[in-house]
Write a protein that holds these residues in place. Sequence first.
Motif, mmCIF file in Angstrom:
data_model
loop_
_atom_site.group_PDB
_atom_site.id
_atom_site.type_symbol
_atom_site.label_atom_id
_atom_site.label_comp_id
_atom_site.label_asym_id
_atom_site.label_seq_id
_atom_site.Cartn_x
_atom_site.Cartn_y
_atom_site.Cartn_z
ATOM 1 N N UNK A 162 57.741 -68.815 27.708
ATOM 2 C CA UNK A 162 58.416 -67.534 27.433
ATOM 3 C C UNK A 162 58.521 -67.286 25.934
ATOM 4 N N UNK A 163 59.486 -66.481 25.529
ATOM 5 C CA UNK A 163 59.598 -66.120 24.112
ATOM 6 C C UNK A 163 60.324 -67.212 23.342
ATOM 7 N N UNK A 164 59.731 -68.383 23.316
ATOM 8 C CA UNK A 164 60.313 -69.528 22.641
ATOM 9 C C UNK A 164 59.286 -70.645 22.635
ATOM 10 N N UNK A 165 59.645 -71.807 22.098
ATOM 11 C CA UNK A 165 58.659 -72.887 21.953
ATOM 12 C C UNK A 165 58.517 -73.812 23.163
ATOM 13 N N UNK A 166 59.423 -73.677 24.157
ATOM 14 C CA UNK A 166 59.423 -74.647 25.263
ATOM 15 C C UNK A 166 58.395 -74.332 26.338
ATOM 16 N N UNK A 167 57.889 -75.383 26.969
ATOM 17 C CA UNK A 167 56.896 -75.176 28.031
ATOM 18 C C UNK A 167 57.530 -75.410 29.393
ATOM 19 N N UNK A 168 57.030 -74.699 30.376
ATOM 20 C CA UNK A 168 57.386 -74.993 31.754
ATOM 21 C C UNK A 168 56.094 -75.374 32.451
ATOM 22 N N UNK A 169 56.115 -76.497 33.138
ATOM 23 C CA UNK A 169 54.912 -76.967 33.815
ATOM 24 C C UNK A 169 55.004 -76.652 35.299
ATOM 25 N N UNK A 170 53.877 -76.309 35.872
ATOM 26 C CA UNK A 170 53.814 -75.977 37.294
ATOM 27 C C UNK A 170 52.917 -77.009 37.972
ATOM 28 N N UNK A 171 53.408 -77.610 39.037
ATOM 29 C CA UNK A 171 52.619 -78.602 39.761
ATOM 30 C C UNK A 171 53.174 -78.753 41.174
ATOM 31 N N UNK A 172 52.565 -79.674 41.936
ATOM 32 C CA UNK A 172 53.028 -79.879 43.303
ATOM 33 C C UNK A 172 53.600 -81.279 43.474
ATOM 34 N N UNK A 173 54.362 -81.432 44.527
ATOM 35 C CA UNK A 173 55.050 -82.704 44.798
ATOM 36 C C UNK A 173 54.090 -83.895 44.758
ATOM 37 N N UNK A 174 52.898 -83.716 45.298
ATOM 38 C CA UNK A 174 51.940 -84.830 45.371
ATOM 39 C C UNK A 174 51.594 -85.386 43.984
ATOM 40 N N UNK A 175 51.748 -84.584 42.948
ATOM 41 C CA UNK A 175 51.389 -85.028 41.593
ATOM 42 C C UNK A 175 52.602 -85.363 40.727
ATOM 43 N N UNK A 176 53.767 -85.347 41.341
ATOM 44 C CA UNK A 176 54.996 -85.507 40.570
ATOM 45 C C UNK A 176 55.062 -86.807 39.757
ATOM 46 N N UNK A 177 54.662 -87.903 40.402
ATOM 47 C CA UNK A 177 54.719 -89.202 39.745
ATOM 48 C C UNK A 177 53.846 -89.229 38.492
#
Length: 337
Positions: free
Chosen positions: A298-313
């Motif tokens: 968004x309008x800032x420096x932080x990232x949000x990552x999108x993934x699925x449960x199977x890849x959480x680890x």
Amino acid sequence: MKWFVTKIVEGQMLREKRVGKAFASSNIALCKYWGKRDASLNLPINSSLSVSLGSLGTQTKISVSEKAVDEVWLNGVLQKVDSDFAKRVSNFLDPFRPHVGNVFFTVHTENNIPTAAGLASSASGFAALVLALHDWAGWTLTRRDLSMLARLGSGSASRSIFNGFVQWNAGTREDGMDSFAEPLPVEWNDFRVGVLEISDQEKRVGSRDGMARTVKTSALYKVWPNQAQEDLTTIRTAIETRDFNQLGKTAERNALTMHATMMASSPPLLYFLPETIKQIHHVHQLRKEGLELYLTIDAGPNLKLLFQKKDQQMVKEQFPTLQIIAPFSSVLITSNH
Ligand code: PMV
């Protein structure tokens, strides 16, 4: 703004409680809102779509103050009357005061996300404020109406009135009565959002000024409304068909397109820090290696990552400080803060 509020709350009986309370989740847009067609009513140029962040958000309490001034508390600290935060809250409350000039409020706001660092605390903040006010007043408004009231405080707050995937329709009416949010009737239990905090410093240019500057000066903004509309349709279909890669790819491209329009503004708007870029490359490298991992910002420096449960680890190993949220079980899975 007063007439808009009056139009929505007219006919509602005021049955004041001593204290009104509410919680609202923050939300992250997968298809971003950037640009206003009406600044006073917060009417957007494009529709947007978000996913809510479960237990990350804002808890608000509101009551009538004994003082002749609003008392605004943020995370346990009384804010100066002339501070930006207190002024924003007081201005928002103005059209809701039952007896003009002689009702003031005490507002306690607790954020469990950094305020104003691009983690959408204004979204959950204004949504929680509207819901708390609604609780205090004893009204029986619909969620759709509440989303329009929250919109007046901050556009993205209209989406924080609901949980899960939420679409905010831009609408076309000048009076803003068709610009409301609505939830998508979809549950995606394996969907995960990770918040990668890079800096909790306040952003230098807020979204209101940033949007105005982009719309006015960025040549690239011309492509934004159509691109956003196309992305929104693609993301909706990807949600409906559980096509994670299509969703991730489109959400990431949408966010980077928004940032490209911002960077082409004059003076340029650059929200990325060196660490932001480093982590974007990290995500791209992991994807190259086969991990189904995407990002939005968004309008800032932080990232949000999108993934699925199977890849959480795997994702957790790569980003040890990540706060992982399962939006459809309302559970914060890991917190390192
Ligand atoms: O609602 P605002 O004024 O804080 O603007 C939000 C803008 C973005 O976070 C960049 C995009 C969005 O849709 O949330």
